[in-house]
Enzyme design. Structure first.
Site, mmCIF file in Angstrom:
data_model
loop_
_atom_site.group_PDB
_atom_site.id
_atom_site.type_symbol
_atom_site.label_atom_id
_atom_site.label_comp_id
_atom_site.label_asym_id
_atom_site.label_seq_id
_atom_site.Cartn_x
_atom_site.Cartn_y
_atom_site.Cartn_z
ATOM 1 N N ALA A 163 -84.542 -24.387 4.366
ATOM 2 C CA ALA A 163 -83.953 -23.065 4.606
ATOM 3 C C ALA A 163 -84.160 -22.619 6.051
ATOM 4 O O ALA A 163 -83.276 -21.990 6.643
ATOM 5 C CB ALA A 163 -84.566 -22.043 3.641
ATOM 6 N N ARG B 86 -102.242 -13.421 -5.676
ATOM 7 C CA ARG B 86 -100.936 -13.579 -5.022
ATOM 8 C C ARG B 86 -100.712 -12.437 -4.020
ATOM 9 O O ARG B 86 -100.224 -12.633 -2.924
ATOM 10 C CB ARG B 86 -99.787 -13.557 -6.043
ATOM 11 N N CYS C 282 -96.557 1.765 -14.356
ATOM 12 C CA CYS C 282 -97.303 2.279 -15.506
ATOM 13 C C CYS C 282 -96.478 2.046 -16.763
ATOM 14 O O CYS C 282 -95.372 2.587 -16.898
ATOM 15 C CB CYS C 282 -97.617 3.767 -15.348
ATOM 16 N N THR D 50 -83.208 -21.779 -4.444
ATOM 17 C CA THR D 50 -83.534 -21.489 -5.846
ATOM 18 C C THR D 50 -83.080 -22.637 -6.732
ATOM 19 O O THR D 50 -82.057 -23.257 -6.476
ATOM 20 C CB THR D 50 -82.964 -20.122 -6.295
ATOM 21 N N SER D 51 -83.879 -22.901 -7.766
ATOM 22 C CA SER D 51 -83.655 -24.100 -8.577
ATOM 23 C C SER D 51 -82.523 -23.933 -9.581
ATOM 24 O O SER D 51 -82.117 -24.893 -10.225
ATOM 25 C CB SER D 51 -84.942 -24.461 -9.316
ATOM 26 N N CYS E 113 -103.759 5.396 -14.097
ATOM 27 C CA CYS E 113 -102.449 5.735 -13.529
ATOM 28 C C CYS E 113 -102.560 7.069 -12.798
ATOM 29 O O CYS E 113 -102.992 8.062 -13.397
ATOM 30 C CB CYS E 113 -101.393 5.827 -14.631
ATOM 31 N N GLN F 57 -85.190 -13.182 -5.864
ATOM 32 C CA GLN F 57 -86.045 -13.385 -7.038
ATOM 33 C C GLN F 57 -87.509 -13.384 -6.632
ATOM 34 O O GLN F 57 -88.396 -13.426 -7.480
ATOM 35 C CB GLN F 57 -85.715 -14.736 -7.687
ATOM 36 N N ASN F 58 -87.753 -13.342 -5.327
ATOM 37 C CA ASN F 58 -89.123 -13.441 -4.838
ATOM 38 C C ASN F 58 -89.838 -12.098 -4.967
ATOM 39 O O ASN F 58 -89.242 -11.042 -4.780
ATOM 40 C CB ASN F 58 -89.132 -13.906 -3.384
ATOM 41 N N HIS G 117 -86.798 -9.476 -9.645
ATOM 42 C CA HIS G 117 -87.945 -9.848 -10.484
ATOM 43 C C HIS G 117 -89.204 -9.043 -10.147
ATOM 44 O O HIS G 117 -90.308 -9.450 -10.495
ATOM 45 C CB HIS G 117 -88.235 -11.350 -10.348
HETATM 46 P P1 NAD Z 1 -88.298 -22.608 -8.042
HETATM 47 O O1 NAD Z 1 -89.690 -22.978 -7.623
HETATM 48 O O2 NAD Z 1 -87.914 -22.850 -9.451
HETATM 49 O O3 NAD Z 1 -87.250 -23.385 -7.105
HETATM 50 C C1 NAD Z 1 -87.391 -23.407 -5.710
HETATM 51 C C2 NAD Z 1 -86.227 -24.155 -5.110
HETATM 52 O O4 NAD Z 1 -86.357 -24.097 -3.711
HETATM 53 C C3 NAD Z 1 -86.166 -25.632 -5.505
HETATM 54 O O5 NAD Z 1 -84.841 -25.975 -5.901
HETATM 55 C C4 NAD Z 1 -86.559 -26.368 -4.219
HETATM 56 O O6 NAD Z 1 -85.866 -27.594 -4.054
HETATM 57 C C5 NAD Z 1 -86.131 -25.381 -3.170
HETATM 58 N N1 NAD Z 1 -86.898 -25.446 -1.929
HETATM 59 C C6 NAD Z 1 -88.207 -25.734 -1.768
HETATM 60 N N2 NAD Z 1 -88.546 -25.658 -0.472
HETATM 61 C C7 NAD Z 1 -87.422 -25.319 0.193
HETATM 62 C C8 NAD Z 1 -87.119 -25.087 1.569
HETATM 63 N N3 NAD Z 1 -88.045 -25.202 2.524
HETATM 64 N N4 NAD Z 1 -85.855 -24.764 1.896
HETATM 65 C C9 NAD Z 1 -84.893 -24.651 0.954
HETATM 66 N N5 NAD Z 1 -85.113 -24.858 -0.355
HETATM 67 C C10 NAD Z 1 -86.369 -25.179 -0.731
HETATM 68 O O7 NAD Z 1 -88.128 -21.083 -7.650
HETATM 69 P P2 NAD Z 1 -87.008 -20.054 -8.057
HETATM 70 O O8 NAD Z 1 -85.695 -20.737 -8.205
HETATM 71 O O9 NAD Z 1 -87.125 -18.918 -7.114
HETATM 72 O O10 NAD Z 1 -87.490 -19.581 -9.490
HETATM 73 C C11 NAD Z 1 -86.716 -18.598 -10.091
HETATM 74 C C12 NAD Z 1 -87.566 -17.575 -10.774
HETATM 75 O O11 NAD Z 1 -88.311 -18.206 -11.797
HETATM 76 C C13 NAD Z 1 -88.637 -16.931 -9.949
HETATM 77 O O12 NAD Z 1 -88.212 -15.805 -9.274
HETATM 78 C C14 NAD Z 1 -89.642 -16.499 -10.963
HETATM 79 O O13 NAD Z 1 -89.357 -15.197 -11.390
HETATM 80 C C15 NAD Z 1 -89.408 -17.401 -12.090
HETATM 81 N N6 NAD Z 1 -90.572 -18.245 -12.351
HETATM 82 C C16 NAD Z 1 -90.337 -19.506 -12.684
HETATM 83 C C17 NAD Z 1 -91.395 -20.313 -12.993
HETATM 84 C C18 NAD Z 1 -91.127 -21.699 -13.446
HETATM 85 O O14 NAD Z 1 -92.029 -22.435 -13.738
HETATM 86 N N7 NAD Z 1 -89.872 -22.079 -13.513
HETATM 87 C C19 NAD Z 1 -92.690 -19.862 -12.908
HETATM 88 C C20 NAD Z 1 -92.885 -18.569 -12.551
HETATM 89 C C21 NAD Z 1 -91.810 -17.775 -12.267
#
Ligand code: NAD
Length: 243
Positions: free
Chosen positions: A219, A59, A117, A176-177, A136, A91-92, A109
């Site tokens: 977005a 990543r 460490c 964000t979802s 470290c 959260q990114n 996050h």
């Molecule tokens: P997410 O992937 O759960 O949701 C992304 C959201 O963005 C969705 O609602 C989608 O519809 C929307 N989206 C996609 N493309 C878009 C665009 N071009 N413009 C606008 N919206 C768009 O991601 P999240 O909400 O950032 O997840 C939250 C946290 O969950 C992350 O920061 C991470 O720490 C953690 N996480 C979750 C999972 C999981 O499986 N739920 C896995 C790893 C980490």
């Protein structure tokens, strides 16, 4: 839009999607081919550190091939030009907000380009691979890990975020979802403190019902248009004619 002064913006994976960084909801619930519990929990790190480190190494390396998109650029412009308080809570774990120029920013996050460490707590900027046997630089142990908040761990900067939410006139959630707490609960906190609430997302999210308004779309289109509106309202509010 009423007069606003203090803004809190929550961003998620959707903001970076148009830069080519995958969101978390892949086919079958996999994230980049892995189950979340295999790469994103403290138990996974203890069980198979090589797998977890390799996953985040990939990543981190992928950040070299991506660039901020129009949403990051617009939010950085808002940060530069908004004269009231503003906090971007992301959260990114990528660095695209700061590469676009945003400064009033916290990574709740963690960050891919940081190593933590687990023994002495020191943080180091880290842009290369981080194999488990890395020493470290501060305490000499081999407890360096990706500076990422795993599921079950406490997100960073919560005191600052809660203070900003308490003072906010406007809370905006972008890409964000609304499925992962505590971030998913920020809209209810902001609302309880009296802020207006707006969601900008590609589709309805788990939290859409909590927002006063939701706008659906990419977005890269919605955010620049919204920033134009907010900055235009600011210049009207501050113009001597309007006093
Ligand atoms: P997410 O992937 O759960 O949701 C992304 C959201 O963005 C969705 O609602 C989608 O519809 C929307 N989206 C996609 N493309 C878009 C665009 N071009 N413009 C606008 N919206 C768009 O991601 P999240 O909400 O950032 O997840 C939250 C946290 O969950 C992350 O920061 C991470 O720490 C953690 N996480 C979750 C999972 C999981 O499986 N739920 C896995 C790893 C980490």
């Amino acid at each position: 839009m009423g007069a606003i002064r203090n803004i809190v913006i929550l961003t998620g994976a959707g903001v970076s999607a148009e830069s080519g960084i995958a969101t978390f909801r892949g086919p079958g619930g996999l994230w980049e081919g892995h189950r979340v519990e295999d790469v994103c929990t403290p138990e996974a790190l203890a069980r198979d550190p090589a797998l977890v480190h390799r996953f985040y190494d990939l990543r981190r390396a992928a950040l070299r091939d991506v660039r901020p998109n129009a949403a990051h650029t617009a939010l950085a412009r808002l940060d530069r030009e908004w004269t009231g308080d503003l906090l971007i809570v992301t959260q990114n774990v990528d660095d695209l907000h700061e590469r676009a120029g945003a400064e009033r920013l916290v990574h709740m996050h963690g960050e891919l380009q940081s190593a933590l460490c687990a023994a002495c707590g020191v943080r180091e900027r880290w842009t290369d691979a981080l194999p488990p046997e890395t020493e470290c630089p501060n305490c000499g142990t081999f407890a360096l890990r990706p500076d990422i908040v795993f599921f079950g761990e406490m997100p960073y900067h919560m005191d600052r975020i809660e203070a900003a939410l308490a003072a906010a006139d406007l809370f905006v959630s972008i890409g964000t979802s609304g499925a992962v707490y505590p971030a998913a609960g920020f809209v209810q906190m902001a609302d309880a403190y009296g802020a207006d609430t707006l969601e900008l997302n590609l589709e309805r999210s788990a939290g859409s019902g909590f927002f006063a308004r939701s706008e659906l779309g990419a977005a890269g289109e919605l955010v620049p248009a919204w920033v134009d509106t907010v900055l235009a309202a600011q210049s009207t509010q501050s113009s001597p004619m309007s006093r």
